[in-house]
Enzyme design. Structure first.
Site, PDB file in Angstrom:
ATOM      1  N   SER A  22       0.790  -1.251   0.076  1.00 47.97           N
ATOM      2  CA  SER A  22       0.034   0.118  -0.095  1.00 47.97           C
ATOM      3  C   SER A  22       0.984   1.213  -0.126  1.00 47.97           C
ATOM      4  O   SER A  22       0.695   2.061  -0.726  1.00 47.97           O
ATOM      5  CB  SER A  22      -1.006   0.024   1.241  1.00 47.97           C
ATOM      6  OG  SER A  22      -1.991  -0.943   1.123  1.00 47.97           O
ATOM      7  N   ARG A  26       1.802   4.316  -3.224  1.00 48.47           N
ATOM      8  CA  ARG A  26       1.536   5.585  -2.943  1.00 48.47           C
ATOM      9  C   ARG A  26       2.821   6.839  -2.919  1.00 48.47           C
ATOM     10  O   ARG A  26       2.655   7.662  -3.598  1.00 48.47           O
ATOM     11  CB  ARG A  26       0.976   6.178  -1.396  1.00 48.47           C
ATOM     12  CG  ARG A  26      -0.563   5.742  -1.305  1.00 48.47           C
ATOM     13  CD  ARG A  26      -0.987   5.252   0.182  1.00 48.47           C
ATOM     14  NE  ARG A  26      -2.345   4.878   0.213  1.00 48.47           N
ATOM     15  CZ  ARG A  26      -2.896   3.566   0.209  1.00 48.47           C
ATOM     16  NH1 ARG A  26      -2.142   2.674  -0.303  1.00 48.47           N
ATOM     17  NH2 ARG A  26      -4.147   3.622   0.271  1.00 48.47           N
ATOM     18  N   GLY A  94      -5.569  -3.453  -8.533  1.00 46.72           N
ATOM     19  CA  GLY A  94      -6.583  -2.475  -8.309  1.00 46.72           C
ATOM     20  C   GLY A  94      -6.002  -1.211  -7.610  1.00 46.72           C
ATOM     21  O   GLY A  94      -6.694  -0.251  -8.064  1.00 46.72           O
ATOM     22  N   ARG A 122     -13.318  -6.141 -11.992  1.00 49.75           N
ATOM     23  CA  ARG A 122     -13.251  -5.601 -10.712  1.00 49.75           C
ATOM     24  C   ARG A 122     -13.888  -4.141 -10.902  1.00 49.75           C
ATOM     25  O   ARG A 122     -13.520  -3.455 -11.924  1.00 49.75           O
ATOM     26  CB  ARG A 122     -11.764  -5.435  -9.890  1.00 49.75           C
ATOM     27  CG  ARG A 122     -11.614  -6.867  -9.783  1.00 49.75           C
ATOM     28  CD  ARG A 122     -10.176  -6.699  -9.123  1.00 49.75           C
ATOM     29  NE  ARG A 122     -10.236  -6.167  -7.818  1.00 49.75           N
ATOM     30  CZ  ARG A 122      -9.229  -5.928  -6.920  1.00 49.75           C
ATOM     31  NH1 ARG A 122      -8.116  -6.078  -7.178  1.00 49.75           N
ATOM     32  NH2 ARG A 122      -9.651  -5.343  -5.523  1.00 49.75           N
ATOM     33  N   SER A 166     -12.966   2.202   1.545  1.00 48.30           N
ATOM     34  CA  SER A 166     -12.176   1.684   0.634  1.00 48.30           C
ATOM     35  C   SER A 166     -11.090   2.937   0.764  1.00 48.30           C
ATOM     36  O   SER A 166     -11.448   4.007   0.352  1.00 48.30           O
ATOM     37  CB  SER A 166     -12.759   1.703  -0.684  1.00 48.30           C
ATOM     38  OG  SER A 166     -11.718   1.565  -1.576  1.00 48.30           O
ATOM     39  N   GLN A 168      -8.766   2.641  -1.269  1.00 43.40           N
ATOM     40  CA  GLN A 168      -8.562   3.171  -2.593  1.00 43.40           C
ATOM     41  C   GLN A 168      -9.432   4.226  -3.183  1.00 43.40           C
ATOM     42  O   GLN A 168      -8.845   5.153  -4.027  1.00 43.40           O
ATOM     43  CB  GLN A 168      -8.589   1.846  -3.668  1.00 43.40           C
ATOM     44  CG  GLN A 168      -7.594   0.826  -3.088  1.00 43.40           C
ATOM     45  CD  GLN A 168      -7.645  -0.390  -3.912  1.00 43.40           C
ATOM     46  OE1 GLN A 168      -8.672  -0.794  -4.607  1.00 43.40           O
ATOM     47  NE2 GLN A 168      -6.863  -1.461  -3.590  1.00 43.40           N
ATOM     48  N   ASP A 314      -7.495  -7.585   3.823  1.00 43.49           N
ATOM     49  CA  ASP A 314      -6.712  -8.377   3.278  1.00 43.49           C
ATOM     50  C   ASP A 314      -6.370  -9.530   3.973  1.00 43.49           C
ATOM     51  O   ASP A 314      -5.774 -10.582   3.414  1.00 43.49           O
ATOM     52  CB  ASP A 314      -5.503  -7.496   2.986  1.00 43.49           C
ATOM     53  CG  ASP A 314      -5.701  -6.485   1.907  1.00 43.49           C
ATOM     54  OD1 ASP A 314      -6.707  -6.538   1.188  1.00 43.49           O
ATOM     55  OD2 ASP A 314      -5.181  -5.481   1.911  1.00 43.49           O
ATOM     56  N   LYS A 341     -12.400  -8.698  -4.447  1.00 46.77           N
ATOM     57  CA  LYS A 341     -10.985  -8.631  -4.585  1.00 46.77           C
ATOM     58  C   LYS A 341     -10.372  -9.437  -5.810  1.00 46.77           C
ATOM     59  O   LYS A 341     -11.179  -9.514  -6.953  1.00 46.77           O
ATOM     60  CB  LYS A 341     -10.525  -9.082  -3.363  1.00 46.77           C
ATOM     61  CG  LYS A 341     -11.040  -8.445  -2.066  1.00 46.77           C
ATOM     62  CD  LYS A 341     -10.279  -7.010  -2.004  1.00 46.77           C
ATOM     63  CE  LYS A 341     -10.688  -6.255  -0.739  1.00 46.77           C
ATOM     64  NZ  LYS A 341     -10.188  -4.684  -1.052  1.00 46.77           N
TER      65      LYS A 341
END
Ligand code: S3P
Length: 427
Positions: A22, A26, A94, A122, A166, A168, A314, A341
């Site tokens: 993650s 970023r 994703g 997705r 979320s 994301q 996750d 997912k």
């Protein structure tokens, strides 16, 4: 590729894990739109995070590994990306497609971003809706599936409350907000991981976050920086569970990211009977990092529901493995997100559990696995999903004979070194 996993007598040793997936995404995106050079230590080796870098490179960003392994990114500034010559390839990721769409929607050019077969299934409407409210123009297959054709526009800031928990979606809106004139705010009913907020602060953006309200002021002038990515706690989860379910194990995992918005996992494991010690806490690049010492013990099992489901989303595949051998079993609720997912993780967990002789009751939004069950050696499948491959490799450690994991290479999406690390601590 097939991996044969032999039951383990015990797990022992000291390991370090690849950089957090993650956080790496970023840093990769923000360093690309920052001004000046960023040096990123311990960037994830996983294929997903390479997909993010591939997309950035396709838009003119120079991102190179130095001899010592550090990733050096020459930022092009907020308006410096170039139109890509062909489709951007998000691969299986994703995070790449959803987060990057926020940046692409604000460009002066049109781009098309695609991915593999799993990604093509997705849903992207969750980011298309907020971006449309900001003035974006995006086309998708059936209005919601990749590839996305994104016609860059000047976007306007807004206040947005995502209907689902979320990180994301939150990140996508904030990425777009960086390019707007004024304040873009995301209001979260259920808090999600806050790596974007912490990363934006590190890169010098005007960001404010408190109690689920996150505001970024645009246009943001980000500054290139030297950063270090902590070890991935979601990858650590496989080894924490493995040590818990194989009696007599003792494992030290060093330099793991323990961001409070992710570390509900540790509280949950301790409530489920983990003997866990957290040591050497430090703050690195705004993120909390520490070492974890875990020893095998009595495993109780438990419930995952509500906000805890979002915090552990996750980790649920590997926690299901723990649930099967635990005293009380595991109930998972409010986990409809698992169905969208990399695979439908409720279905793929259930299929592999059944193959290993474990009974499981499936609901729309979760499942129940009774405790005190035994894993039978079997042939399981990753179904192309990295977390399913690794979760059932862990189950195999506690099985009554050799288990084969089909399509085991899927693990490399987040953790290419997974099987080698497993061999190291089971040898
Ligand atoms: C992620 C957020 C989660 C998680 C994914 C990584 C992130 O997805 O499942 O692996 O880095 O922000 P959602 O935002 O879809 O919950």
């Amino acid at each position: 590729m097939k991996q044969i996993i032999t039951p383990a007598a015990r797990l022992e040793g000291t390991i370090r894990l690849p950089g957090d997936k993650s956080i790496s995404h970023r840093y990769g995106i923000l360093a690309s739109i920052a001004e000046g050079t960023s040096t990123i230590h311990h960037y994830s080796t996983g294929a997903d995070c390479q997909s993010t870098l591939g997309c950035m490179r396709a838009m003119g960003v120079k991102a190179e590994r130095r001899e010592d392994g550090a990733l050096v990114i020459e930022g092009r500034g907020l308006d410096g990306l170039q139109a890509p010559a062909g489709d951007l390839d998000a691969g299986n990721s994703g995070s790449t497609i959803r987060m990057l769409s926020g940046v692409l929607a604000a460009q002066k050019f049109t781009s098309r971003i695609a991915g593999d077969e799993s990604l093509a299934r997705r849903p992207m409407d969750r980011i298309m809706k907020p971006l449309a409210l900001m003035g974006a123009e995006i086309e998708a297959i059936d209005g919601r599936f990749p590839p996305l054709t994104i016609h860059g526009r000047k976007l306007k800031p807004m206040r947005y409350e995502p209907p689902m928990a979320s990180a994301q979606v939150k990140t996508c809106v904030l990425m777009a907000g960086l390019h707007c004139e004024g304040d873009t705010t995301v209001v979260e009913k259920i808090s999600t991981r806050d790596h974007t907020e912490l990363a934006l602060r590190e890169f010098g953006a005007a960001i404010d976050f408190n109690g689920g309200i996150i505001t970024v002021k645009g246009p943001a002038r980000l500054k290139g920086r030297e950063l270090s990515v902590p070890g991935d706690l979601s990858s650590a989860a496989f080894f924490l569970v493995a040590a818990m379910i194989v009696p007599g194990s003792k494992l030290m995992i060093q330099g793991v990211g323990l961001n409070p918005s992710r570390s509900a996992l540790l509280d949950w494991l301790m409530a489920a009977g983990a003997k866990l010690r957290v040591m050497n806490l430090a703050e690195v690049s705004g993120e909390l990092v520490g070492d974890l010492l875990v020893t095998g013990g009595d495993v109780k099992g438990g419930l995952i529901s509500g906000a805890t489901t979002a915090a552990l989303i996750d980790e649920i595949p590997v926690l299901s493995v723990l649930g099967a051998v635990s005293r009380d079993g595991l109930v998972v609720k409010d986990a409809r997100e698992l169905r969208v997912k990399e695979t439908d993780r409720i279905a793929t967990v259930a299929e592999n559990m059944q193959r290993m002789g474990v009974s499981i009751e499936v609901y729309d939004d979760g499942f129940r696995i009774p405790g005190k069950q035994k894993f039978r050696a079997a042939e399981v499948d990753s179904f192309g999903d990295h977390r399913i491959a690794m979760a059932f490799a862990v189950a195999a450690l506690a099985a009554d004979g050799d288990t084969t994991v089909d399509n085991a290479e899927a693990a490399s999406v987040s953790f290419p070194e997974f099987y080698a690390t497993l061999r190291q601590i089971t040898a």
